[in-house]
Design an enzyme around this catalytic site. Structure first.
Site, mmCIF file in Angstrom:
data_model
loop_
_atom_site.group_PDB
_atom_site.id
_atom_site.type_symbol
_atom_site.label_atom_id
_atom_site.label_comp_id
_atom_site.label_asym_id
_atom_site.label_seq_id
_atom_site.Cartn_x
_atom_site.Cartn_y
_atom_site.Cartn_z
ATOM 1 N N GLY A 6 0.826 -1.211 0.000
ATOM 2 C CA GLY A 6 0.000 0.000 0.000
ATOM 3 C C GLY A 6 0.855 1.253 0.000
ATOM 4 N N ALA A 7 1.835 1.299 -0.919
ATOM 5 C CA ALA A 7 2.776 2.432 -0.948
ATOM 6 C C ALA A 7 2.374 3.495 -1.971
ATOM 7 C CB ALA A 7 4.186 1.923 -1.229
ATOM 8 N N ASP A 17 -3.422 -6.787 -6.558
ATOM 9 C CA ASP A 17 -4.504 -6.609 -5.588
ATOM 10 C C ASP A 17 -4.244 -7.602 -4.459
ATOM 11 O OD1 ASP A 17 -6.897 -6.741 -4.132
ATOM 12 O OD2 ASP A 17 -8.081 -6.152 -5.883
ATOM 13 N N TYR A 47 -14.713 -2.681 10.313
ATOM 14 C CA TYR A 47 -13.337 -2.152 10.199
ATOM 15 C C TYR A 47 -12.604 -2.388 11.519
ATOM 16 C CZ TYR A 47 -9.371 1.002 9.911
ATOM 17 O OH TYR A 47 -8.090 1.509 9.942
ATOM 18 N N PHE A 72 -7.417 7.941 3.426
ATOM 19 C CA PHE A 72 -8.237 6.976 4.168
ATOM 20 C C PHE A 72 -9.728 7.349 4.200
ATOM 21 C CE2 PHE A 72 -10.083 5.643 8.257
ATOM 22 C CZ PHE A 72 -9.833 4.282 8.252
HETATM 23 P P1 NDP Z 1 -4.623 5.480 2.101
HETATM 24 O O1 NDP Z 1 -5.970 5.261 1.534
HETATM 25 O O2 NDP Z 1 -3.959 6.774 1.861
HETATM 26 O O3 NDP Z 1 -3.642 4.299 1.612
HETATM 27 C C1 NDP Z 1 -4.076 2.961 1.573
HETATM 28 C C2 NDP Z 1 -3.102 2.121 0.761
HETATM 29 O O4 NDP Z 1 -3.568 0.756 0.780
HETATM 30 C C3 NDP Z 1 -3.008 2.555 -0.683
HETATM 31 O O5 NDP Z 1 -1.658 2.555 -1.089
HETATM 32 C C4 NDP Z 1 -3.777 1.480 -1.438
HETATM 33 O O6 NDP Z 1 -3.207 1.253 -2.714
HETATM 34 C C5 NDP Z 1 -3.547 0.253 -0.549
HETATM 35 N N1 NDP Z 1 -4.581 -0.745 -0.773
HETATM 36 C C6 NDP Z 1 -5.896 -0.661 -0.439
HETATM 37 N N2 NDP Z 1 -6.560 -1.730 -0.907
HETATM 38 C C7 NDP Z 1 -5.649 -2.499 -1.568
HETATM 39 C C8 NDP Z 1 -5.734 -3.722 -2.288
HETATM 40 N N3 NDP Z 1 -6.888 -4.388 -2.438
HETATM 41 N N4 NDP Z 1 -4.603 -4.226 -2.843
HETATM 42 C C9 NDP Z 1 -3.435 -3.576 -2.706
HETATM 43 N N5 NDP Z 1 -3.289 -2.421 -2.026
HETATM 44 C C10 NDP Z 1 -4.393 -1.887 -1.476
HETATM 45 O O7 NDP Z 1 -4.781 5.213 3.670
HETATM 46 P P2 NDP Z 1 -3.726 5.192 4.884
HETATM 47 O O8 NDP Z 1 -2.353 5.487 4.429
HETATM 48 O O9 NDP Z 1 -4.303 6.022 5.963
HETATM 49 O O10 NDP Z 1 -3.863 3.673 5.338
HETATM 50 C C11 NDP Z 1 -2.765 2.796 5.484
HETATM 51 C C12 NDP Z 1 -3.046 1.842 6.627
HETATM 52 O O11 NDP Z 1 -3.118 2.592 7.844
HETATM 53 C C13 NDP Z 1 -4.354 1.073 6.519
HETATM 54 O O12 NDP Z 1 -4.128 -0.259 6.940
HETATM 55 C C14 NDP Z 1 -5.271 1.792 7.510
HETATM 56 O O13 NDP Z 1 -6.264 0.941 8.028
HETATM 57 C C15 NDP Z 1 -4.256 2.186 8.567
HETATM 58 N N6 NDP Z 1 -4.663 3.264 9.472
HETATM 59 C C16 NDP Z 1 -5.015 4.485 8.961
HETATM 60 C C17 NDP Z 1 -5.385 5.497 9.838
HETATM 61 C C18 NDP Z 1 -5.859 6.829 9.355
HETATM 62 O O14 NDP Z 1 -6.485 7.565 10.138
HETATM 63 N N7 NDP Z 1 -5.573 7.212 8.117
HETATM 64 C C19 NDP Z 1 -5.354 5.295 11.289
HETATM 65 C C20 NDP Z 1 -4.964 3.971 11.696
HETATM 66 C C21 NDP Z 1 -4.618 3.012 10.806
HETATM 67 P P3 NDP Z 1 -4.027 1.094 -4.092
HETATM 68 O O15 NDP Z 1 -5.331 1.804 -3.935
HETATM 69 O O16 NDP Z 1 -3.120 1.678 -5.126
HETATM 70 O O17 NDP Z 1 -4.181 -0.371 -4.249
HETATM 71 C C1 8X3 Z 2 -8.254 4.630 11.222
HETATM 72 C C2 8X3 Z 2 -8.618 5.546 12.330
HETATM 73 O O1 8X3 Z 2 -10.426 6.126 14.045
HETATM 74 O O2 8X3 Z 2 -11.089 6.055 11.707
HETATM 75 O O3 8X3 Z 2 -7.934 3.365 11.667
HETATM 76 O O4 8X3 Z 2 -10.659 4.048 12.901
HETATM 77 S S1 8X3 Z 2 -10.264 5.419 12.749
#
Ligand code: NDP
Ligand code: 8X3
Length: 252
Positions: free
Chosen positions: A9-10, A60, A153, A190
């Site tokens: 997920g980079a 994916d 979630y 997100f």
């Molecule tokens: P983003 O939406 O900015 O990034 C999510 C990443 O996950 C993207 O690079 C996306 O890539 C990848 N991804 C999603 N679905 C798939 C798939 N089916 N196959 C491959 N890659 C996938 O969100 P965040 O950076 O915030 O999220 C990263 C992690 O941090 C997640 O696990 C999230 O639950 C967690 N998190 C986030 C928080 C927040 O408040 N933002 C708080 C706590 C945890 P692409 O779409 O190109 O496939």
């Molecule tokens: C992402 C943060 O509070 O929306 O994990 O669940 S929250």
């Protein structure tokens, strides 16, 4: 030879910031995601700015066959993975359980739990062959507390907390560290994903206080990844100063 980090997920948010952080610290990086254009752009940026090697893997993570194919095709150099950051994940919608959408549930469970499991099995076997490694799972405050309408979630993130503990028990005698980093609110894509492109609703999530940035979380991932060999950070909960728990914010 540089060490190697694989970050799932980079293409966005925390994973992208993490790829930058590791490249700044002279790691060669394997970056994954579904959006190949973004992977290619990041590869060029990291290669030219930090002079590291970058491998892009576009798949994916829900698709077991695609994941197996991508990891099994790694050549000997790229098989020497030192750090796996299991970051790819998402939330879809905020609805009470009785109104939840089956497809959304499947997507969250398949991505956040099953995708993480596929990657962990395949990469931990490479790490076992190499005799060392570190798996860093990105959990959430939602994996420590439930909040209204966050049900599925939150369950997937509770699963990551449980899996982190279980994986550590299975792998620590084999020289592999397993850690969890659990962030509170981070402003990334997100919420745009959660609210299915409704940017106005997504923006409101981060209004009236200072949320974490992806770079804040990448800094804590680097902190966990750069401890001495004999030290493991099992679990790190990182919150915005203005967020006391999953639902309590100090907003203007
Ligand atoms: P983003 O939406 O900015 O990034 C999510 C990443 O996950 C993207 O690079 C996306 O890539 C990848 N991804 C999603 N679905 C798939 C798939 N089916 N196959 C491959 N890659 C996938 O969100 P965040 O950076 O915030 O999220 C990263 C992690 O941090 C997640 O696990 C999230 O639950 C967690 N998190 C986030 C928080 C927040 O408040 N933002 C708080 C706590 C945890 P692409 O779409 O190109 O496939
Ligand atoms: C992402 C943060 O509070 O929306 O994990 O669940 S929250």
């Amino acid at each position: 030879m540089n060490k190697i980090a694989l970050i799932t997920g980079a293409t966005s948010g925390i994973g992208k910031a993490c790829a930058v952080k590791f490249a700044q610290n002279s790691f060669d990086v394997i970056i994954t995601g579904r959006r190949n254009d973004r992977l290619k752009t990041l590869k060029e940026e990291l290669g030219s700015k930090y002079k590291v090697q970058v491998l892009t893997l576009c798949f994916d993570i829900r698709n077991k066959e695609e994941v197996v194919k991508a990891i099994e095709a790694l050549n000997d150099k790229w098989k020497q993975i030192d750090i796996l950051v299991n970051n790819a994940g998402l939330a879809l919608d905020l609805k009470p359980i009785q109104k939840g959408d089956f497809n959304d549930w499947d997507t969250m469970i398949d991505t956040n739990i099953k995708g993480l499991l596929y990657m962990s099995k395949l990469v931990s076997n490479l790490m076992i062959e190499n005799g060392s490694g570190h798996i860093i799972n990105i959990g959430s405050i939602a994996g420590k507390e439930a909040y209204p309408n966050g049900n599925v979630y939150s369950a997937t993130k509770h699963a990551i907390e449980g899996l982190t503990k279980g994986m550590r028990l299975d792998l620590f005698r084999l020289g592999i560290k397993v850690s969890q980093i659990a962030p509170g609110a981070v402003e990334t894509e997100f919420s745009v994903v959660r609210f299915k492109g409704e940017k106005d609703i997504a923006d409101k999530v981060y209004k009236g206080y200072t949320p974490l940035t992806a770079e804040d979380v990448a800094g804590s991932i680097w902190f966990v990844a750069s401890q001495p060999d004999h030290v493991n950070i099992n679990d790190l909960l990182i919150m915005p100063m203005a967020q006391a728990n999953a639902t309590t914010f100090n907003k203007n």
